[in-house]
Structures are given as structure tokens and as C-alpha cells.
Design a protein around this motif. Structure first.
Motif, short mmCIF file in Angstrom:
data_model
loop_
_atom_site.label_atom_id
_atom_site.label_comp_id
_atom_site.label_asym_id
_atom_site.label_seq_id
_atom_site.Cartn_x
_atom_site.Cartn_y
_atom_site.Cartn_z
N ILE A 7 0.84 -1.18 0.00
CA ILE A 7 0.00 0.00 0.00
C ILE A 7 0.88 1.24 0.00
CG2 ILE A 7 -0.19 0.02 2.53
CD1 ILE A 7 -3.11 1.01 2.13
N GLY A 25 -2.14 5.76 0.93
CA GLY A 25 -3.24 4.81 0.97
C GLY A 25 -4.04 4.69 -0.31
N THR A 80 -6.79 -8.51 1.69
CA THR A 80 -7.02 -7.07 1.62
C THR A 80 -6.05 -6.37 2.54
OG1 THR A 80 -9.39 -7.38 1.17
CG2 THR A 80 -8.66 -5.19 1.87
N SER A 100 -4.93 -2.73 4.26
CA SER A 100 -5.47 -1.42 4.61
C SER A 100 -4.57 -0.78 5.66
CB SER A 100 -6.91 -1.53 5.13
OG SER A 100 -6.96 -2.33 6.31
N ASP A 160 -4.35 2.46 8.82
CA ASP A 160 -4.96 3.46 9.67
C ASP A 160 -3.81 4.27 10.26
OD1 ASP A 160 -6.21 5.04 11.57
OD2 ASP A 160 -7.54 3.46 12.26
#
Length: 129
Positions: free
Chosen positions: A51, A55, A69, A71, A73
């Protein structure tokens, strides 16, 4: 200096799911491109997901596309790899990796082992058949 700590590995039945987490310290979250790699016995380390620091761009290896997946934060300094429909072939040690980037590199993806100077200790994922 960036330090990474992975968690969430374990033993799971084929077809099940696991969620790996990577917590980073040091540097700035918004300036870190991140990747998840795995290495099985007798095989080279391979990138399964990556990533960009902003993002906005994602990379997945063909072998995991549609099942995994990635991701992030940034507020929690955390990158997550959600793994669904796990197969026996997914069994490996999974590593989190980070690369500090400049602002102009915010959309760049990195999928090579040598692209990342910072690595976690790894967490074992074992999928039973």
C-alpha cells in the motif's frame, strides 16, 4: 528509525480467515509505504500486498488477489492484512515491511524485498487442510 511489530498469526483451517496487524513506531505514518511479505520453507520471500503511503494505491500478488485485503490506519500507526479463504499454500511466515518516502512519492507502490529497509520479526500463519 522505524520499528514494526506483527501480530495475528496462528493456526487456521483451510477456508477460514485471519487478520494480521502491524504496528509501527518511529517516523511518520503518512510517510510510510508498507508491504506484507511471506516466506515459506524452501521458497524466496515474496510480496503479497503493498500500500502506498497515502493509501491510494494497492498491490496484490496474483496468488492472493480477491482473497487478501491490505489497509492502513495512520492514526493508529497500523497496517492490516485481512486474509480470507485461506489455502494450505498460504502457510508461511508473514512479515510487515516499511519504507520511508518523501511527499512526492506518496502514490508509489513497492513490492520488492530490497525496497524496504525496515522489517518486523514475522508472524507464523499455518493453514491446515
Amino acid at each position: 528509525q522505524v520499528q514494526l511489530v506483527e501480530s495475528g498469526g496462528g493456526l487456521v483451517q483451510a477456508g477460514g480467515s485471519l487478520q494480521l496487524s502491524c504496528v509501527a513506531s518511529g517516523g511518520t505514518s503518512s510517510r510510510r509505504a508498507m508491504g506484507w511479505f511471506r516466506q515459506a520453507p524452501g521458497k524466496e520471500r515474496e510480496c503479497v500486498a503493498a500500500i502506498s503511503s497515502n493509501g491510494g494505491r494497492l498491490y496484490y500478488a496474483d496468488s492472493v488477489k480477491g482473497r487478501f485485503t491490505i489497509s492502513r490506519d495512520n492514526a493508529k500507526n497500523t497496517v492490516v492484512l485481512q486474509m480470507n479463504s485461506l489455502k494450505y499454500e498460504d502457510t508461511a511466515v508473514y512479515y510487515c515491511a516499511a519504507r520511508q518516502v518523501i511527499v512526492f512519492d506518496g502514490s508509489s507502490l513497492y513490492s520488492g524485498t530490497h525496497d524496504y529497509p525496515y522489517w518486523g520479526q514475522g508472524t507464523q500463519v499455518t493453514v491446515s487442510s
